[in-house]
Design an enzyme around this catalytic site. Structure first.
Site, mmCIF file in Angstrom:
data_model
loop_
_atom_site.group_PDB
_atom_site.id
_atom_site.type_symbol
_atom_site.label_atom_id
_atom_site.label_comp_id
_atom_site.label_asym_id
_atom_site.label_seq_id
_atom_site.Cartn_x
_atom_site.Cartn_y
_atom_site.Cartn_z
ATOM 1 N N HIS A 1 -1.964 15.330 1.085
ATOM 2 C CA HIS A 1 -1.755 14.307 2.118
ATOM 3 C C HIS A 1 -0.960 14.801 3.324
ATOM 4 O O HIS A 1 -0.057 14.105 3.824
ATOM 5 C CB HIS A 1 -1.057 13.085 1.518
ATOM 6 N N HIS B 1 -4.026 4.682 3.035
ATOM 7 C CA HIS B 1 -3.622 4.742 1.631
ATOM 8 C C HIS B 1 -3.075 3.398 1.135
ATOM 9 O O HIS B 1 -2.059 3.359 0.433
ATOM 10 C CB HIS B 1 -2.584 5.850 1.454
ATOM 11 N N GLU C 1 -9.653 5.091 -0.874
ATOM 12 C CA GLU C 1 -9.388 5.897 0.317
ATOM 13 C C GLU C 1 -10.693 6.519 0.801
ATOM 14 O O GLU C 1 -11.187 7.473 0.212
ATOM 15 C CB GLU C 1 -8.385 7.002 -0.017
#
Ligand code: BGC
Length: 372
Positions: free
Chosen positions: A132, A205, A337
């Site tokens: 991420h 997210h 996602e």
């Protein structure tokens, strides 16, 4: 008292009241309150309200959706995403609650990739892998934010990620436009340009629990994912490179089924995988339908992206409490996602995540809530 004096007093009182709660009404359906500072920058919380009274709150810290409150089938309003009501909750680094993740959402193996002959090394923050966007990804940055429309509840956020940030090449200009429509859709449009070849994978997210109460798990939600294939992973959650059929496996959500039905057969505490969507092009198409019988809520997801990471909150372990004091246990919420596949920069057979100077990255995802 003269009329003009009364009028002046009224104006002063209004200004005083506004400054007391720090609230300013901006453009259509959006209010803005000061929410603290971090990195020497001001953080705000924006509330988007549509004609039906549904509210979504978004902070410019991490371009984060902090709350989405909507009525259930009995007209009782409750929150359907995990979030905090103050900045401190986010500064404590929860696992990306509601944030925009980038520059590369999900994992890049060993934090390494090549573009042509240039080798890049990223900050690693998930065992030996990069996750991420690294140690301080887009979720931990303060974005610029401005209401974007006179007629719709739209908020435009922008961020410039510098060449070399977290190891990624190129100055990347990224914008995220959130719109809350009167049809209870949260539309997210991502745009980006770079001045040097780079890799990019942007997603949101948000963690959903359609019951509106995190004391219920999401295991009784029913889910449909329009995908005949998924990308299996190794023990560090890096794709093996294989595109595998879901047929006859717990990963088959082509027909709606309860999330809990076969979850016990999935190693690692539940689902945390990328589904290869059946859609054949980059047009906006429906890819997911999630339903909760208790509240009557349905969430449909539409995207232009080729994949979706379905994550059942396996690593949530009760150590975090949200605004209402409730503890977030395993499977208290789930993420959908929309994205490119994890580790694409090291998998030539996956759709490319390369962004070159002169190209415009554009993607759209819509989360649509309804009562059915
Ligand atoms: C990842 C999980 C991770 C979670 C929170 C998901 O996108 O796939 O493995 O634990 O994000 O960081």
């Amino acid at each position: 008292m003269k009329k003009t004096t009364l009028f002046s007093i009224a104006i002063i009182a209004a200004i005083f009241l506004t400054s007391c709660n720090n609230q300013t009404t901006t453009k259509a359906g959006i209010t803005k309150v000061a929410w603290g500072t971090t990195d020497g920058k001001e953080v705000f919380l924006f509330t988007l309200t549509n004609a039906k009274g549904v509210q979504v709150k978004i902070s410019n810290y991490g371009a984060t959706v902090t709350s989405w409150v909507s009525p259930d089938i009995n007209n009782k309003a409750s929150g359907i995403v995990l979030g905090f009501d103050s900045l401190s909750g986010y500064l404590a680094k929860p696992p990306y609650f509601g944030a925009v993740v980038g520059r590369y959402g999900n994992r890049i193996a060993k934090g390494k990739f090549k573009i042509d002959t240039a080798q890049y090394t990223l900050a690693t923050n998930n065992g030996s892998n990069a996750l991420h966007g690294g140690l301080k990804g887009f979720d931990k940055q303060v974005w610029d934010a401005t209401p974007a429309s006179d007629s719709t509840a739209s908020l435009l956020l922008s961020y410039i990620s510098k060449d070399g940030e977290e190891g990624y090449p190129g100055n990347l200009k990224v914008t995220v436009l959130y719109t809350l429509t009167d049809d209870n859709e949260l539309k997210i449009e991502y745009n980006a340009t770079t001045d040097k070849a780079t890799v990019l994978n942007l997603t949101n997210h948000s963690y959903f629990n359609l019951t509106g109460d995190v004391n219920n798990t999401i295991l009784d939600h029913t889910l449909m994912i329009d995908a005949d294939n998924y990308t299996p992973v190794d023990t560090t959650l890096i794709p093996t490179g294989e595109i595998k059929s879901v047929k006859g496996t717990p990963f088959d959500f082509t027909k709606a089924k309860k999330i809990g039905q076969e979850i016990a057969a999935v190693s690692g505490g539940g689902y945390d995988h990328n589904w290869v969507l059946n859609k054949k092009d980059s047009s906006l198409q429906k890819i997911v339908e999630l339903k909760d019988a208790i509240s009557g809520r349905t969430l449909e997801v539409f995207t232009t992206q080729p994949g979706v990471q379905f994550y059942t909150g396996n690593f949530l372990d009760g150590t975090i409490s949200i605004s209402d004091g409730k503890k977030i246990n395993q499977h208290a919420a789930l993420c959908l996602e929309t994205q490119h596949f994890p580790d694409s920069p090291n998998e030539p057979k996956f759709p490319t995540t390369l962004l070159l100077p002169g190209q415009q990255f554009h993607s759209v995802t819509v989360y649509k809530l309804s009562l059915k």
